[in-house]
Design a protein around this motif. Structure first.
Motif, PDB file in Angstrom:
ATOM      1  N   LEU A  24     117.309  99.829 -24.092  1.00  0.00           N
ATOM      2  CA  LEU A  24     117.607 100.057 -25.503  1.00  0.00           C
ATOM      3  C   LEU A  24     117.124  98.882 -26.352  1.00  0.00           C
ATOM      4  O   LEU A  24     116.558  99.082 -27.427  1.00  0.00           O
ATOM      5  CB  LEU A  24     119.109 100.267 -25.701  1.00  0.00           C
ATOM      6  N   THR A  25     117.318  97.668 -25.875  1.00  0.00           N
ATOM      7  CA  THR A  25     116.828  96.492 -26.590  1.00  0.00           C
ATOM      8  C   THR A  25     115.311  96.524 -26.691  1.00  0.00           C
ATOM      9  O   THR A  25     114.746  96.228 -27.749  1.00  0.00           O
ATOM     10  CB  THR A  25     117.274  95.204 -25.874  1.00  0.00           C
ATOM     11  N   MET A  26     114.656  96.925 -25.611  1.00  0.00           N
ATOM     12  CA  MET A  26     113.199  97.008 -25.639  1.00  0.00           C
ATOM     13  C   MET A  26     112.720  98.104 -26.591  1.00  0.00           C
ATOM     14  O   MET A  26     111.731  97.922 -27.305  1.00  0.00           O
ATOM     15  CB  MET A  26     112.674  97.234 -24.228  1.00  0.00           C
ATOM     16  N   PHE A  27     113.406  99.236 -26.632  1.00  0.00           N
ATOM     17  CA  PHE A  27     113.012 100.317 -27.543  1.00  0.00           C
ATOM     18  C   PHE A  27     113.205  99.910 -29.003  1.00  0.00           C
ATOM     19  O   PHE A  27     112.391 100.235 -29.858  1.00  0.00           O
ATOM     20  CB  PHE A  27     113.809 101.587 -27.267  1.00  0.00           C
ATOM     21  N   PHE A  28     114.289  99.225 -29.306  1.00  0.00           N
ATOM     22  CA  PHE A  28     114.582  98.882 -30.687  1.00  0.00           C
ATOM     23  C   PHE A  28     113.697  97.781 -31.234  1.00  0.00           C
ATOM     24  O   PHE A  28     113.672  97.563 -32.445  1.00  0.00           O
ATOM     25  CB  PHE A  28     116.061  98.523 -30.870  1.00  0.00           C
ATOM     26  N   THR A  29     112.969  97.064 -30.405  1.00  0.00           N
ATOM     27  CA  THR A  29     112.013  96.089 -30.919  1.00  0.00           C
ATOM     28  C   THR A  29     110.702  96.754 -31.296  1.00  0.00           C
ATOM     29  O   THR A  29     109.847  96.134 -31.891  1.00  0.00           O
ATOM     30  CB  THR A  29     111.752  94.968 -29.890  1.00  0.00           C
ATOM     31  N   SER A  30     110.558  98.037 -30.967  1.00  0.00           N
ATOM     32  CA  SER A  30     109.382  98.815 -31.351  1.00  0.00           C
ATOM     33  C   SER A  30     109.451  99.127 -32.834  1.00  0.00           C
ATOM     34  O   SER A  30     110.521  99.284 -33.413  1.00  0.00           O
ATOM     35  CB  SER A  30     109.330 100.103 -30.540  1.00  0.00           C
ATOM     36  N   TYR A  88     120.115  90.324 -23.549  1.00  0.00           N
ATOM     37  CA  TYR A  88     119.377  89.066 -23.359  1.00  0.00           C
ATOM     38  C   TYR A  88     118.161  89.283 -22.478  1.00  0.00           C
ATOM     39  O   TYR A  88     117.052  88.862 -22.810  1.00  0.00           O
ATOM     40  CB  TYR A  88     120.314  88.011 -22.768  1.00  0.00           C
ATOM     41  N   VAL A  89     118.338  89.973 -21.359  1.00  0.00           N
ATOM     42  CA  VAL A  89     117.221  90.239 -20.447  1.00  0.00           C
ATOM     43  C   VAL A  89     116.185  91.134 -21.121  1.00  0.00           C
ATOM     44  O   VAL A  89     114.979  90.926 -20.976  1.00  0.00           O
ATOM     45  CB  VAL A  89     117.728  90.854 -19.124  1.00  0.00           C
ATOM     46  N   GLY A  90     116.635  92.131 -21.879  1.00  0.00           N
ATOM     47  CA  GLY A  90     115.704  92.998 -22.600  1.00  0.00           C
ATOM     48  C   GLY A  90     114.866  92.227 -23.610  1.00  0.00           C
ATOM     49  O   GLY A  90     113.665  92.459 -23.736  1.00  0.00           O
ATOM     50  N   ALA A  91     115.495  91.298 -24.340  1.00  0.00           N
ATOM     51  CA  ALA A  91     114.754  90.476 -25.300  1.00  0.00           C
ATOM     52  C   ALA A  91     113.755  89.572 -24.590  1.00  0.00           C
ATOM     53  O   ALA A  91     112.634  89.383 -25.068  1.00  0.00           O
ATOM     54  CB  ALA A  91     115.720  89.646 -26.134  1.00  0.00           C
ATOM     55  N   ARG A 113     119.084  88.052 -32.834  1.00  0.00           N
ATOM     56  CA  ARG A 113     118.809  89.342 -33.478  1.00  0.00           C
ATOM     57  C   ARG A 113     118.864  90.463 -32.460  1.00  0.00           C
ATOM     58  O   ARG A 113     119.375  91.540 -32.739  1.00  0.00           O
ATOM     59  CB  ARG A 113     117.442  89.307 -34.150  1.00  0.00           C
ATOM     60  N   ALA A 114     118.335  90.226 -31.261  1.00  0.00           N
ATOM     61  CA  ALA A 114     118.345  91.254 -30.230  1.00  0.00           C
ATOM     62  C   ALA A 114     119.759  91.546 -29.744  1.00  0.00           C
ATOM     63  O   ALA A 114     120.098  92.687 -29.477  1.00  0.00           O
ATOM     64  CB  ALA A 114     117.465  90.823 -29.052  1.00  0.00           C
ATOM     65  N   LEU A 115     120.575  90.510 -29.641  1.00  0.00           N
ATOM     66  CA  LEU A 115     121.948  90.733 -29.185  1.00  0.00           C
ATOM     67  C   LEU A 115     122.783  91.459 -30.229  1.00  0.00           C
ATOM     68  O   LEU A 115     123.631  92.280 -29.911  1.00  0.00           O
ATOM     69  CB  LEU A 115     122.624  89.400 -28.848  1.00  0.00           C
ATOM     70  N   VAL A 116     122.536  91.163 -31.503  1.00  0.00           N
ATOM     71  CA  VAL A 116     123.285  91.814 -32.580  1.00  0.00           C
ATOM     72  C   VAL A 116     122.844  93.255 -32.683  1.00  0.00           C
ATOM     73  O   VAL A 116     123.590  94.168 -32.802  1.00  0.00           O
ATOM     74  CB  VAL A 116     123.084  91.064 -33.913  1.00  0.00           C
TER      75      VAL A 116
END
Length: 116
Positions: A24-30, A88-91, A113-116
Motif C-alpha cells: 500500500l505504501t508503494m502504491f500510494f507513492t505512485s 517503513y519498509v515500503g518507503a 510522509r510515508a508513515l503518515v
C-alpha cells in the motif's frame, strides 16, 4: 482453540498486515490514481479474509475503541507496530527502486510522509 493455534492464527494476520502495508505504501507513492485504486482493490481481495485489511494504524485504532465487535488491545497494538514497520519498509523499497533519488536516511522527511 488452543494457545498454539491462536498464536499461529495471529501470526498469519500480522504477516498479512505487514505485507499489505508494504505494498500500500508503494502504491500510494505512485502518481497514477488508477494504479492506487487497482492496488488497493487487489490487496483487499487477497488479505481481507485473513486480517481485515486495515493497513493503517488509524483504522486499527478505530476498531480497538469502537463499541461493538471490539478488537483485542494486544492484537491491535501488534497490528499497529507491524503496520508502522511495513510502511517503513515500503518507503525504503520505493526509494531503492526509483532511480535518481538520494539515499534514504532515517531522519529524511520522506519516511515520515510515508508513515503518515
Amino acid at each position: 482453540m488452543s494457545a498454539g493455534q491462536m498464536i499461529k492464527f495471529s501470526l498469519s494476520k500480522l504477516i498479512g498486515e505487514f505485507i499489505g502495508t508494504i505494498f500500500l505504501t508503494m502504491f500510494f507513492t505512485s502518481k497514477d490514481q488508477s494504479c492506487i485504486l487497482a492496488g488497493l482493490f487487489t490487496l483487499n481481495v487477497f488479505i481481507w479474509k485473513l486480517s481485515g485489511s486495515h493497513f493503517n494504524p488509524a483504522v486499527t485504532l478505530a476498531f480497538m475503541i469502537r463499541r461493538t465487535e471490539r478488537m483485542p488491545v494486544g492484537l491491535g497494538i501488534a497490528y499497529i507496530v507491524v503496520q508502522i514497520a511495513g510502511a517503513y519498509v515500503g518507503a525504503l523499497m520505493v526509494n531503492f527502486y526509483q532511480l535518481g533519488l538520494e539515499v534514504l536516511e532515517y531522519y529524511d522527511p520522506f519516511i515520515m510522509r510515508a508513515l503518515v
